[in-house]
Design a protein around this motif. Structure first.
Motif, PDB file in Angstrom:
ATOM      1  N   GLY A 139      -3.685   1.180   8.891  1.00  0.00           N
ATOM      2  CA  GLY A 139      -4.308   2.106   9.810  1.00  0.00           C
ATOM      3  C   GLY A 139      -5.615   1.593  10.358  1.00  0.00           C
ATOM      4  N   VAL A 140      -6.284   2.475  11.120  1.00  0.00           N
ATOM      5  CA  VAL A 140      -7.538   2.135  11.763  1.00  0.00           C
ATOM      6  C   VAL A 140      -8.344   3.420  11.915  1.00  0.00           C
ATOM      7  CG1 VAL A 140      -6.534   2.407  14.081  1.00  0.00           C
ATOM      8  CG2 VAL A 140      -8.567   0.979  13.785  1.00  0.00           C
ATOM      9  N   GLY A 141      -9.679   3.303  11.828  1.00  0.00           N
ATOM     10  CA  GLY A 141     -10.524   4.474  11.941  1.00  0.00           C
ATOM     11  C   GLY A 141     -10.205   5.491  10.860  1.00  0.00           C
ATOM     12  N   VAL A 142     -10.176   6.768  11.232  1.00  0.00           N
ATOM     13  CA  VAL A 142      -9.775   7.811  10.287  1.00  0.00           C
ATOM     14  C   VAL A 142      -8.318   8.197  10.566  1.00  0.00           C
ATOM     15  CG1 VAL A 142     -12.044   8.696   9.708  1.00  0.00           C
ATOM     16  CG2 VAL A 142     -10.937   9.518  11.788  1.00  0.00           C
ATOM     17  N   PHE A 143      -7.506   7.164  10.704  1.00  0.00           N
ATOM     18  CA  PHE A 143      -6.085   7.282  11.025  1.00  0.00           C
ATOM     19  C   PHE A 143      -5.352   6.243  10.185  1.00  0.00           C
ATOM     20  CE2 PHE A 143      -2.811   7.330  14.704  1.00  0.00           C
ATOM     21  CZ  PHE A 143      -2.332   8.572  14.352  1.00  0.00           C
ATOM     22  N   GLN A 144      -5.199   6.574   8.885  1.00  0.00           N
ATOM     23  CA  GLN A 144      -4.681   5.595   7.940  1.00  0.00           C
ATOM     24  C   GLN A 144      -3.580   6.235   7.097  1.00  0.00           C
ATOM     25  OE1 GLN A 144      -6.956   2.504   6.867  1.00  0.00           O
ATOM     26  NE2 GLN A 144      -8.749   3.008   8.078  1.00  0.00           N
ATOM     27  N   ALA A 145      -2.790   5.385   6.434  1.00  0.00           N
ATOM     28  CA  ALA A 145      -1.653   5.892   5.666  1.00  0.00           C
ATOM     29  C   ALA A 145      -1.426   5.059   4.419  1.00  0.00           C
ATOM     30  CB  ALA A 145      -0.389   5.902   6.523  1.00  0.00           C
ATOM     31  N   ILE A 146      -0.903   5.741   3.384  1.00  0.00           N
ATOM     32  CA  ILE A 146      -0.457   5.101   2.149  1.00  0.00           C
ATOM     33  C   ILE A 146       1.038   5.324   2.059  1.00  0.00           C
ATOM     34  CG2 ILE A 146      -0.706   5.006  -0.363  1.00  0.00           C
ATOM     35  CD1 ILE A 146      -3.360   6.592   0.010  1.00  0.00           C
ATOM     36  N   GLU A 147       1.803   4.257   2.028  1.00  0.00           N
ATOM     37  CA  GLU A 147       3.261   4.372   1.893  1.00  0.00           C
ATOM     38  C   GLU A 147       3.638   4.164   0.422  1.00  0.00           C
ATOM     39  OE1 GLU A 147       7.471   3.000   3.847  1.00  0.00           O
ATOM     40  OE2 GLU A 147       5.582   2.776   4.937  1.00  0.00           O
ATOM     41  N   LEU A 148       4.329   5.148  -0.150  1.00  0.00           N
ATOM     42  CA  LEU A 148       4.660   5.130  -1.571  1.00  0.00           C
ATOM     43  C   LEU A 148       6.124   4.766  -1.771  1.00  0.00           C
ATOM     44  CD1 LEU A 148       2.740   8.362  -2.637  1.00  0.00           C
ATOM     45  CD2 LEU A 148       1.917   6.005  -2.596  1.00  0.00           C
ATOM     46  N   VAL A 149       6.372   3.967  -2.813  1.00  0.00           N
ATOM     47  CA  VAL A 149       7.716   3.428  -3.050  1.00  0.00           C
ATOM     48  C   VAL A 149       8.094   3.568  -4.526  1.00  0.00           C
ATOM     49  CG1 VAL A 149       7.626   1.781  -1.144  1.00  0.00           C
ATOM     50  CG2 VAL A 149       6.747   1.098  -3.385  1.00  0.00           C
ATOM     51  N   GLU A 150       9.397   3.549  -4.758  1.00  0.00           N
ATOM     52  CA  GLU A 150       9.900   3.555  -6.137  1.00  0.00           C
ATOM     53  C   GLU A 150       9.540   2.256  -6.838  1.00  0.00           C
ATOM     54  OE1 GLU A 150      11.304   5.973  -7.763  1.00  0.00           O
ATOM     55  OE2 GLU A 150      11.646   7.424  -6.150  1.00  0.00           O
ATOM     56  N   ASP A 151       9.684   1.150  -6.128  1.00  0.00           N
ATOM     57  CA  ASP A 151       9.217  -0.141  -6.636  1.00  0.00           C
ATOM     58  C   ASP A 151       8.963  -1.054  -5.447  1.00  0.00           C
ATOM     59  OD1 ASP A 151      11.574  -2.260  -6.360  1.00  0.00           O
ATOM     60  OD2 ASP A 151      12.472  -0.357  -6.981  1.00  0.00           O
ATOM     61  N   ARG A 152       8.062  -1.987  -5.632  1.00  0.00           N
ATOM     62  CA  ARG A 152       7.616  -2.821  -4.517  1.00  0.00           C
ATOM     63  C   ARG A 152       8.676  -3.824  -4.071  1.00  0.00           C
ATOM     64  NH1 ARG A 152       1.227  -4.025  -6.004  1.00  0.00           N
ATOM     65  NH2 ARG A 152       0.465  -1.916  -5.466  1.00  0.00           N
ATOM     66  N   GLU A 153       9.543  -4.209  -4.965  1.00  0.00           N
ATOM     67  CA  GLU A 153      10.541  -5.212  -4.594  1.00  0.00           C
ATOM     68  C   GLU A 153      11.586  -4.627  -3.643  1.00  0.00           C
ATOM     69  OE1 GLU A 153      13.681  -8.356  -6.655  1.00  0.00           O
ATOM     70  OE2 GLU A 153      12.259  -7.228  -7.880  1.00  0.00           O
ATOM     71  N   SER A 154      12.114  -3.469  -3.990  1.00  0.00           N
ATOM     72  CA  SER A 154      13.142  -2.855  -3.144  1.00  0.00           C
ATOM     73  C   SER A 154      12.551  -2.090  -1.960  1.00  0.00           C
ATOM     74  CB  SER A 154      13.998  -1.892  -3.957  1.00  0.00           C
ATOM     75  OG  SER A 154      13.264  -0.707  -4.283  1.00  0.00           O
ATOM     76  N   ARG A 155      11.319  -1.659  -2.097  1.00  0.00           N
ATOM     77  CA  ARG A 155      10.631  -0.848  -1.086  1.00  0.00           C
ATOM     78  C   ARG A 155      11.332   0.496  -0.840  1.00  0.00           C
ATOM     79  NH1 ARG A 155       8.378  -5.210   3.483  1.00  0.00           N
ATOM     80  NH2 ARG A 155       7.462  -6.639   1.938  1.00  0.00           N
ATOM     81  N   GLN A 156      12.116   0.924  -1.790  1.00  0.00           N
ATOM     82  CA  GLN A 156      12.770   2.221  -1.654  1.00  0.00           C
ATOM     83  C   GLN A 156      11.715   3.320  -1.628  1.00  0.00           C
ATOM     84  OE1 GLN A 156      15.705   3.073  -4.656  1.00  0.00           O
ATOM     85  NE2 GLN A 156      15.813   5.250  -4.132  1.00  0.00           N
ATOM     86  N   PRO A 157      11.775   4.222  -0.636  1.00  0.00           N
ATOM     87  CA  PRO A 157      10.756   5.276  -0.545  1.00  0.00           C
ATOM     88  C   PRO A 157      10.698   6.120  -1.808  1.00  0.00           C
ATOM     89  CG  PRO A 157      12.037   5.156   1.483  1.00  0.00           C
ATOM     90  CD  PRO A 157      12.726   4.253   0.494  1.00  0.00           C
ATOM     91  N   LEU A 158       9.497   6.507  -2.190  1.00  0.00           N
ATOM     92  CA  LEU A 158       9.323   7.366  -3.353  1.00  0.00           C
ATOM     93  C   LEU A 158      10.073   8.672  -3.133  1.00  0.00           C
ATOM     94  CD1 LEU A 158       7.824   7.532  -6.095  1.00  0.00           C
ATOM     95  CD2 LEU A 158       5.998   8.758  -4.894  1.00  0.00           C
ATOM     96  N   ASN A 159      10.703   9.168  -4.174  1.00  0.00           N
ATOM     97  CA  ASN A 159      11.564  10.345  -4.067  1.00  0.00           C
ATOM     98  C   ASN A 159      10.785  11.607  -3.715  1.00  0.00           C
ATOM     99  OD1 ASN A 159      11.004  12.021  -6.731  1.00  0.00           O
ATOM    100  ND2 ASN A 159      11.051   9.851  -7.315  1.00  0.00           N
ATOM    101  N   ALA A 160      11.510  12.570  -3.148  1.00  0.00           N
ATOM    102  CA  ALA A 160      10.890  13.799  -2.641  1.00  0.00           C
ATOM    103  C   ALA A 160      10.239  14.613  -3.752  1.00  0.00           C
ATOM    104  CB  ALA A 160      11.936  14.637  -1.913  1.00  0.00           C
TER     105      ALA A 160
END
Length: 440
Positions: free
Chosen positions: A366-387
């Motif tokens: 991100g940039v400025g006050v417009f940033q994001a954290i993407e969460l994953v089950e594990d970094r290797e697979s990059r599977q999105p963290l579950n709901a």
């Protein structure tokens, strides 16, 4: 209860009124348990029981100037006492002044502002202008996008909410750059940009260039994940639009007016579109307002040709006063500069540290006050963290006094542009503590 100046000391009467009569957006109504908010100031909010929250959501990423800024409140009050409403056909000082102030922040070559009630109908009318001036029908937009909840805007939107609402005609979607989850098998930003542009060229060719009125893009996609385009991408889109005679619309509804540490997000790039849609941060949503900033070429066309569009509340004087008060305060108090400094000196390094500390973090951006954290089950697979884990993380942040903006597997770090160093650090600390408690 009819008196809005009530002396409530409990949240329950408000919850009951809400559940008895309010129909909420994007929701199954029966399971809702909305957070009660009574008042706010700056980056803080309170409920009726005195519970304080640090607003790291800017509500729907719109309170760029924070809550109850005295200069904006004063501007609205002064206009209310003079003239509370006026038809759009009349000339009104607040409307003309708001247009002047907006055009002063637009790129060179922009000529007029058409005012709307918000961002969705800003995009609706930008599309209408593009179709009128080109005589073409199709609108190309990204699968990773959100452009509003009305007829054409929701169909231009790429996310899942589009699918039950596909009633508008002639919309085509394509994939835009997102290196972390590349659709183009890219290994770096240069490859991602080049391959995404080639993909867009092929879509234009396959759809028929002579049928395409507009390409509609969020300058930096917001709800889709705060996806800053790689170097050269927007320039390449501009070149394709020029090559095929297509109107280029930048949607600055979420990213504009200070959010990225510039007046407009497009100021980060060497690209000028034909139309710019805006809303949200232009007056922090104190009174609903949005609009389309129109290039001189398109504006001049409508000098002699009818524009078949209009709204009863176009340029509503209270909304215009809020715009004037907001833009003046942002300039006088260097609020845009504050957003840039907080982003580069506090949020970006703080998020980098969070990523290093917590394996559940796949990427920060991100940039400025417009940033994001993407969460994953594990970094290797990059599977999105579950709901379930995302829901628990959101609940924990709220319980810790932080009001977050959570979308899918992401925490969007989007406090007001006025956020202080201490508030920014406090918010990051709460997020880090919560991420440390996630068990995968």
């Amino acid at each position: 209860m009819t008196d809005l100046n009530n002396n409530l000391t409990s949240n329950q009467p408000v919850k009951k009124l809400d559940s008895d009569g309010v129909f909420h957006s994007w929701s199954a109504q029966g399971s809702l348990d909305p957070l009660v908010i009574k008042s706010g100031s700056g980056c803080r909010l309170w409920d009726y029981e005195g519970r304080e929250y640090l607003d790291f959501s800017s509500q729907l990423v719109n309170t760029n100037i924070g809550h109850q800024h005295p200069k904006v409140v004063s501007a609205i009050r002064a206009q209310l006492e003079e003239l509370s409403t006026v038809a759009p056909a009349h000339a009104n000082y607040a409307r003309g002044l708001a247009a002047e102030k907006i055009l002063a922040r637009a790129p060179e070559g922009f000529h007029k502002v058409f005012f709307t009630n918000g961002g969705a109908d800003a995009n609706e009318n930008a599309i209408r202008m593009a179709r009128t001036i080109t005589g073409r029908d199709k609108v190309l937009s990204s699968y990773r996008s959100y452009h509003g909840g009305t007829g054409s805007a929701i169909v231009a939107t790429g996310d899942f909410r589009r699918v039950p609402n596909e009633y508008a005609r002639a919309h085509v979607h394509f994939f835009t750059p997102y290196l972390y989850r590349s659709d183009f098998w890219a290994q770096n930003e240069e490859e991602e940009s080049a391959r995404a542009l080639q993909h867009l060229r092929r879509v234009i060719e396959a759809e028929g260039p002579g049928s395409i009125a507009a390409i509609l893009l969020e300058t930096i996609p917001g709800t889709a994940g705060i996806l800053t385009p790689p170097k050269g991408y927007l320039e390449g889109v501009r070149a394709l639009a020029d090559e095929f005679g297509i109107v280029l619309i930048f949607d600055e509804v979420m990213a504009g007016f200070g959010r990225t540490g510039k007046w407009l997000a497009l100021d980060h790039f060497d690209v000028t579109p034909d139309l710019i849609s805006f809303a949200k941060g232009v007056n922090s949503g104190y009174v609903p307002a949005g609009g389309v900033i129109i290039s001189e070429r398109i504006s001049r066309y409508f000098d002699e040709n009818m524009f078949f569009g209009g709204l009863t509340y176009s340029g509503h004087p209270l909304g215009m006063a809020a715009i004037c008060g907001t833009l003046d305060a942002m300039e006088e108090e260097d609020i845009v500069g504050n957003a840039a400094r907080i982003g580069s000196e506090v949020l970006a390094p703080g998020l980098k540290q969070i990523a290093e500390q917590h394996e559940v973090v796949g990427e920060v951006r991100g940039v400025g006050v417009f940033q994001a954290i993407e969460l994953v089950e594990d970094r290797e697979s990059r599977q999105p963290l579950n709901a379930k884990s995302m829901g628990q993380a959101k609940a924990s942040m709220v319980e810790s006094g932080l009001l977050p903006f959570v979308v899918a597997n992401r925490i969007h770090v989007v406090p007001p542009c006025i956020v202080s160093v201490e508030e920014a650090k406090k918010g990051l600390s709460i997020i880090s503590d919560v991420l440390g408690s996630i068990r995968r």
